[in-house]
Design an enzyme around this catalytic site. Structure first.
Site, mmCIF file in Angstrom:
data_model
loop_
_atom_site.group_PDB
_atom_site.id
_atom_site.type_symbol
_atom_site.label_atom_id
_atom_site.label_comp_id
_atom_site.label_asym_id
_atom_site.label_seq_id
_atom_site.Cartn_x
_atom_site.Cartn_y
_atom_site.Cartn_z
ATOM 1 N N GLU A 1 0.815 -1.152 -0.109
ATOM 2 C CA GLU A 1 0.018 0.162 -0.027
ATOM 3 C C GLU A 1 0.774 1.110 -0.043
ATOM 4 O O GLU A 1 1.260 1.786 1.023
ATOM 5 C CB GLU A 1 -1.010 0.180 1.084
ATOM 6 C CG GLU A 1 -1.940 1.276 1.010
ATOM 7 C CD GLU A 1 -2.773 1.346 2.521
ATOM 8 O OE1 GLU A 1 -3.540 2.219 2.427
ATOM 9 O OE2 GLU A 1 -2.584 0.618 3.479
ATOM 10 N N LYS B 1 -2.733 -1.857 -2.994
ATOM 11 C CA LYS B 1 -3.833 -1.017 -2.260
ATOM 12 C C LYS B 1 -3.431 0.140 -2.785
ATOM 13 O O LYS B 1 -2.288 0.717 -2.073
ATOM 14 C CB LYS B 1 -4.107 -1.380 -0.774
ATOM 15 C CG LYS B 1 -4.886 -0.225 -0.511
ATOM 16 C CD LYS B 1 -5.536 -0.946 0.974
ATOM 17 C CE LYS B 1 -6.554 0.033 1.777
ATOM 18 N NZ LYS B 1 -7.169 -0.284 2.990
#
Length: 296
Positions: free
Chosen positions: A175, A212
């Site tokens: 992420e 992400k």
């Protein structure tokens, strides 16, 4: 690796619910839920209250496997129980794949980015994650400016840790969040995509990651990442956008599904009756699911 979970995450329709606020963000999460800081006197009491909140969410009929394919947990949530079962096992029995947040927060900003702090106990955390039947992990960095050196450092660090997680037979969610208020969000996203592609090409056929990412400024900016054979799934964080705006932006991106946190629970309150609570959660789940599977 749990192959049933792998297939569900890769192929099923739905989204991933992020319930992974950690120590630093827990007071804000509780306050948004209507539990102010004067309601607890210690960190232990605070974490008890946040587990009660998460238990209420996870046990709600609105938190269902027809629409939610996975959920990201905080480490303490993983180690606690819901209705006599460890949280990961409870989710699995409900048909929802459990993930674990493993980062320790963000370092100070340098070169326009914030790297992750050192994850000093990662091997032990991954061992316990396997014991708790967790499928994958999540770790967050933040990009504030389109600084090539900084973005390269973020992606280098993320993939270095990701390979350690893969070695532990877990699937990492990488992420590298681009701040929605970035000085040049579009340029940051292009630099980020280029760096990620370089690292993906270095993975073997058996090494899989998830990504992400902030919903991009340009629709389908990340389609090449979504289609990459080493990428199980690309999910989007809400990034501070209100739920309606995040959902509309998400709909513009083919193959991108949600992994929202604040946007999922923003209308929930400790004061609500179970009936109202479940109705509000179902409204959010329905809207996020629709944005994840029905594209413009």
């Amino acid at each position: 690796m749990n192959e049933k979970h792998f297939d569900r995450i890769k192929n099923n329709r739905g989204f991933i619910a992020a319930l992974d606020q950690s120590g630093g963000s827990t007071p804000k999460a509780l306050a948004a839920y209507g539990v102010t800081e004067d309601a607890y006197d210690s960190e232990e009491e605070m974490f008890n209250l946040v587990h009660e909140m998460r238990t209420r969410i996870i046990t709600s009929p609105a938190f269902n496997s027809d629409q939610i394919i996975g959920s990201i947990l905080f480490e303490q949530t993983m180690d606690r129980e819901i209705e006599g079962k460890y949280t990961g096992d409870y989710l699995s029995e409900k048909g929802i794949v459990p993930f674990l947040k493993v980062d320790k927060g963000l370092a100070d900003q340098e070169n326009g980015v914030q790297l992750m702090k050192d994850i000093h106990d990662l091997d032990d955390t991954l061992r316990r994650a396997n014991e708790r039947h967790i499928f994958g992990t999540k770790m967050r960095s933040v990009i504030h400016e389109p600084n090539e050196e900084g973005i390269k450092a973020v992606v280098d660090q993320q993939f270095k840790v990701a390979k350690q997680i893969i070695e532990a037979d877990l699937v990492p969610i990488i992420e590298p969040e681009v701040d929605i208020n970035s000085t040049d969000k579009e340029k940051s996203e292009q630099l980020l995509k280029d760096e990620i592609l370089k690292h993906l090409e270095d993975l073997s056929n058996s090494q899989h990651v998830m990504l992400k990412l902030t919903i991009p400024t340009n629709a389908n900016q990340y389609k090449e990442l979504i289609d990459h054979p080493n990428v199980v799934r690309v999910v989007a964080l809400s990034g501070g956008y209100p739920l309606d705006e995040a959902n509309q932006k998400l709909k513009e991106n083919d193959g991108l599904i949600a992994s929202f946190s604040r946007a999922l629970v923003s209308d929930l309150s400790v004061e609500q009756s179970d009936e109202v609570f479940n109705q509000q959660l179902q409204l959010a789940v329905d809207a996020i699911y629709d944005a994840s599977v029905n594209k413009n």
